[in-house]
Design a protein around this motif. Structure first.
Motif, PDB file in Angstrom:
ATOM      1  N   GLU A   7       0.827  -1.209   0.000  1.00 53.04           N
ATOM      2  CA  GLU A   7       0.000   0.000   0.000  1.00 53.04           C
ATOM      3  C   GLU A   7       0.862   1.259   0.000  1.00 53.04           C
ATOM      4  OE1 GLU A   7      -3.640   1.638  -0.504  1.00 53.04           O
ATOM      5  OE2 GLU A   7      -3.106  -0.494  -0.446  1.00 53.04           O
ATOM      6  N   ALA A   8       1.984   1.212   0.717  1.00 53.65           N
ATOM      7  CA  ALA A   8       2.899   2.361   0.717  1.00 53.65           C
ATOM      8  C   ALA A   8       3.464   2.590  -0.680  1.00 53.65           C
ATOM      9  CB  ALA A   8       4.025   2.136   1.718  1.00 53.65           C
ATOM     10  N   GLY A   9       3.838   1.497  -1.366  1.00 51.89           N
ATOM     11  CA  GLY A   9       4.343   1.619  -2.729  1.00 51.89           C
ATOM     12  C   GLY A   9       3.305   2.167  -3.682  1.00 51.89           C
ATOM     13  N   ARG A  10       2.067   1.741  -3.531  1.00 52.46           N
ATOM     14  CA  ARG A  10       0.994   2.246  -4.391  1.00 52.46           C
ATOM     15  C   ARG A  10       0.755   3.737  -4.145  1.00 52.46           C
ATOM     16  NH1 ARG A  10      -2.982  -1.632  -6.487  1.00 52.46           N
ATOM     17  NH2 ARG A  10      -2.074  -3.707  -6.377  1.00 52.46           N
ATOM     18  N   PHE A  11       0.836   4.135  -2.874  1.00 51.48           N
ATOM     19  CA  PHE A  11       0.639   5.551  -2.563  1.00 51.48           C
ATOM     20  C   PHE A  11       1.739   6.405  -3.192  1.00 51.48           C
ATOM     21  CE2 PHE A  11       1.512   9.263   0.110  1.00 51.48           C
ATOM     22  CZ  PHE A  11       0.280   9.902   0.055  1.00 51.48           C
ATOM     23  N   LEU A  52      -5.383   2.620  -5.060  1.00 58.50           N
ATOM     24  CA  LEU A  52      -5.123   2.582  -3.619  1.00 58.50           C
ATOM     25  C   LEU A  52      -6.045   1.613  -2.884  1.00 58.50           C
ATOM     26  CD1 LEU A  52      -4.506   6.355  -2.798  1.00 58.50           C
ATOM     27  CD2 LEU A  52      -2.824   4.517  -2.788  1.00 58.50           C
ATOM     28  N   ILE A  53      -7.321   1.608  -3.238  1.00 59.95           N
ATOM     29  CA  ILE A  53      -8.272   0.803  -2.462  1.00 59.95           C
ATOM     30  C   ILE A  53      -8.366  -0.631  -2.958  1.00 59.95           C
ATOM     31  CG2 ILE A  53      -9.622   2.859  -1.965  1.00 59.95           C
ATOM     32  CD1 ILE A  53     -11.765   1.774  -3.895  1.00 59.95           C
ATOM     33  N   GLY A  54      -7.771  -0.933  -4.117  1.00 55.32           N
ATOM     34  CA  GLY A  54      -7.835  -2.301  -4.639  1.00 55.32           C
ATOM     35  C   GLY A  54      -7.426  -3.351  -3.623  1.00 55.32           C
TER      36      GLY A  54
END
Length: 206
Positions: free
Chosen positions: A83-87, A136-138
């Motif tokens: 999630e950090a990487g996606r952000f 992000l929410i995936g």
């Protein structure tokens, strides 16, 4: 994405963040290594006296054990890491949306003489906003398809922005301005590559 301007303070902050994360990993290994206990070994001298020797704390077995614990700890945090990487990946889109808003996207569409600039500007705003949210929410809602759709929206936006905002101006530019457009174009291509790779991982989970 379209202006092609580099922000040195922002680059410095990202560089410091990267160094901090790497330093955290090094510190974790050093702390674990310092907690390793030495093995006591007893041997005999020629005169018949006992001599206690301490084995080196960082032998191969202890290093292997510490490394396994370090890897296991990161495996437990894999969702946070993803999630950090996606952000970080969509941060550039989120910041563009917050800065430009709908009116800014419409102005950009007018500047590049897009047909129906109002419609194109709104679509650009929606593609970046909805695409970033879905990426992000995936993982949070356990929906790889949502993440894939979001990535596709961002890729479509980036292809259009890169072609009209950097590739075409690069052909008519010289010197530093041309170099700036080349760098910005390669940056956008790299982001597209990251989105394609992320889509590949999500396809595996469908």
């Amino acid at each position: 994405l379209l202006e092609g301007k580099e922000s040195s303070p922002r680059c410095v902050k990202l560089w410091r963040l990267t160094v901090s994360l790497c330093s955290f990993g090094v510190v974790a290994v050093v702390v674990c290594a310092s907690c390793a206990k030495a093995d006591a070994r007893t041997t005999w001298t020629g005169s018949g006296q006992q001599l206690v020797l301490l084995a080196t704390p960082l032998n191969l077995s202890s290093i292997s054990h510490l490394w396994s614990k370090y890897i296991h700890a990161w495996k437990e945090l894999w969702k946070i890491v993803v999630e950090a990487g996606r952000f970080v990946l969509v941060f550039i889109f989120v910041s563009a949306v917050a800065k430009l808003k709908i009116s800014g996207f419409i102005d950009i569409a007018k500047y590049f003489s897009f047909p129906a600039p109002a419609f194109m500007g709104v679509m650009g705003f929606l593609f970046t906003t909805v695409g970033s949210v879905l990426v992000l929410i995936g993982p949070i809602i356990s929906s790889p398809m949502a993440s894939i759709i979001g990535a596709k929206l961002l890729i479509i936006f980036l292809i259009i922005a890169t072609y009209y905002g950097h590739y075409k101006p690069m052909l008519n530019s010289e010197g530093d301005k041309k170099t700036t457009h080349q760098q910005s174009m390669m940056k956008n291509i790299s982001i597209i590559g990251a989105l394609v790779m992320m889509t590949g991982y999500d396809l595996r989970d469908l």
